[in-house]
Design an enzyme around this catalytic site. Sequence first.
Site, PDB file in Angstrom:
ATOM      1  N   SER A 184       0.947  -1.346   0.022  1.00  0.00           N
ATOM      2  CA  SER A 184       0.025   0.025  -0.174  1.00  0.00           C
ATOM      3  C   SER A 184       0.964   1.260  -0.029  1.00  0.00           C
ATOM      4  O   SER A 184       2.055   1.238   0.322  1.00  0.00           O
ATOM      5  CB  SER A 184      -0.608  -0.159   1.331  1.00  0.00           C
ATOM      6  OG  SER A 184      -1.414  -1.326   1.447  1.00  0.00           O
TER       7      SER A 184
HETATM    8  N1  SAH Z   1      -0.818  -4.896   4.291  1.00  0.00           N
HETATM    9  C1  SAH Z   1       0.136  -5.267   2.973  1.00  0.00           C
HETATM   10  C2  SAH Z   1      -0.646  -4.978   1.672  1.00  0.00           C
HETATM   11  C3  SAH Z   1      -1.863  -5.741   1.267  1.00  0.00           C
HETATM   12  S1  SAH Z   1      -2.163  -6.200  -0.164  1.00  0.00           S
HETATM   13  C4  SAH Z   1       1.511  -4.601   3.081  1.00  0.00           C
HETATM   14  O1  SAH Z   1       1.732  -3.813   3.956  1.00  0.00           O
HETATM   15  O2  SAH Z   1       2.437  -4.952   2.084  1.00  0.00           O
HETATM   16  C5  SAH Z   1      -3.535  -7.125   0.113  1.00  0.00           C
HETATM   17  C6  SAH Z   1      -3.184  -8.624   0.755  1.00  0.00           C
HETATM   18  O3  SAH Z   1      -4.538  -9.361   1.079  1.00  0.00           O
HETATM   19  C7  SAH Z   1      -2.522  -9.457  -0.641  1.00  0.00           C
HETATM   20  O4  SAH Z   1      -1.361  -9.903   0.116  1.00  0.00           O
HETATM   21  C8  SAH Z   1      -3.591 -10.719  -0.602  1.00  0.00           C
HETATM   22  O5  SAH Z   1      -2.956 -11.972  -0.991  1.00  0.00           O
HETATM   23  C9  SAH Z   1      -4.216 -10.601   0.869  1.00  0.00           C
HETATM   24  N2  SAH Z   1      -5.478 -11.359   0.857  1.00  0.00           N
HETATM   25  C10 SAH Z   1      -6.474 -11.220   0.022  1.00  0.00           C
HETATM   26  N3  SAH Z   1      -7.795 -12.070   0.493  1.00  0.00           N
HETATM   27  C11 SAH Z   1      -7.168 -12.517   1.552  1.00  0.00           C
HETATM   28  C12 SAH Z   1      -7.901 -13.353   2.487  1.00  0.00           C
HETATM   29  N4  SAH Z   1      -9.283 -13.968   2.545  1.00  0.00           N
HETATM   30  N5  SAH Z   1      -7.277 -13.785   3.472  1.00  0.00           N
HETATM   31  C13 SAH Z   1      -5.800 -13.462   3.773  1.00  0.00           C
HETATM   32  N6  SAH Z   1      -5.236 -12.491   2.918  1.00  0.00           N
HETATM   33  C14 SAH Z   1      -5.809 -12.283   1.892  1.00  0.00           C
END
Ligand code: SAH
Length: 213
Positions: A61
């Site tokens: 992000s």
């Molecule tokens: N917080 C992260 C950015 C997140 S991007 C950072 O600091 O870099 C969103 C993430 O959510 C992705 O890696 C994706 O794989 C994860 N995601 C999506 N659906 C999910 C679920 N049901 N359970 C766990 N992770 C999930």
Amino acid sequence: MSFDAEAKMQFLFALRSKGVTDTVVLNAMEKVDRGLFVQGYFNDRAYEDTPLPIPCGQTISQPSVVALMTQALDVGPRDKVLEVGTGSGYQAAILSQLARRVYTVDRHKRLVQAARAVFDALELSNITAFTSDGSHGLPDQAPFDRIIVTAAAEDPPGPLLAQLKIGGIMVVPVGQSDTVQQLIRVTRHEDGFDYDELRPVRFVPLVEGLGKD
Ligand code: SAH
């Protein structure tokens, strides 16, 4: 690129200009080097206030969004926090500076393994990362003082609401994945939940089930 004094000054300036005022959050953002969470080609742009691609088609992000979400979460030093969506691990590393304990989960094993390696290198021993579907929360560790979801859900997932302590706060982007979503803050009271709309945001979708890598 290194997170030297000049890079830090510009990075913090961008955060302040986007409304990040909490000095505890700003200190955490200054301490944790985002460059360690952005691998390869995009590493040169690690200190820009922009989202960047990470493996498995996901994104790290935008720093100002990380900081504003952390600020809205109002984390205290005794708090147990759950993050859904480890991604690069950057948001979890920021939370680890403020909270007692951080649990972070991602549906992609490859991302969890890479994030763990960075947590180990930085000796962030209060973070535990798991590969799991975070839409079910983490029942074994519940309840949580704070929950942050960094992928967009159509509604705040029921299991996560149930795993929030009374008095607890959850920050979650809500809306369809390919449109602008609203960042919501949910506060749990004795007799229900309050919902505040914070700002428009854009996140990858919360997807059910585990990823294939
Ligand atoms: N917080 C992260 C950015 C997140 S991007 C950072 O600091 O870099 C969103 C993430 O959510 C992705 O890696 C994706 O794989 C994860 N995601 C999506 N659906 C999910 C679920 N049901 N359970 C766990 N992770 C999930």
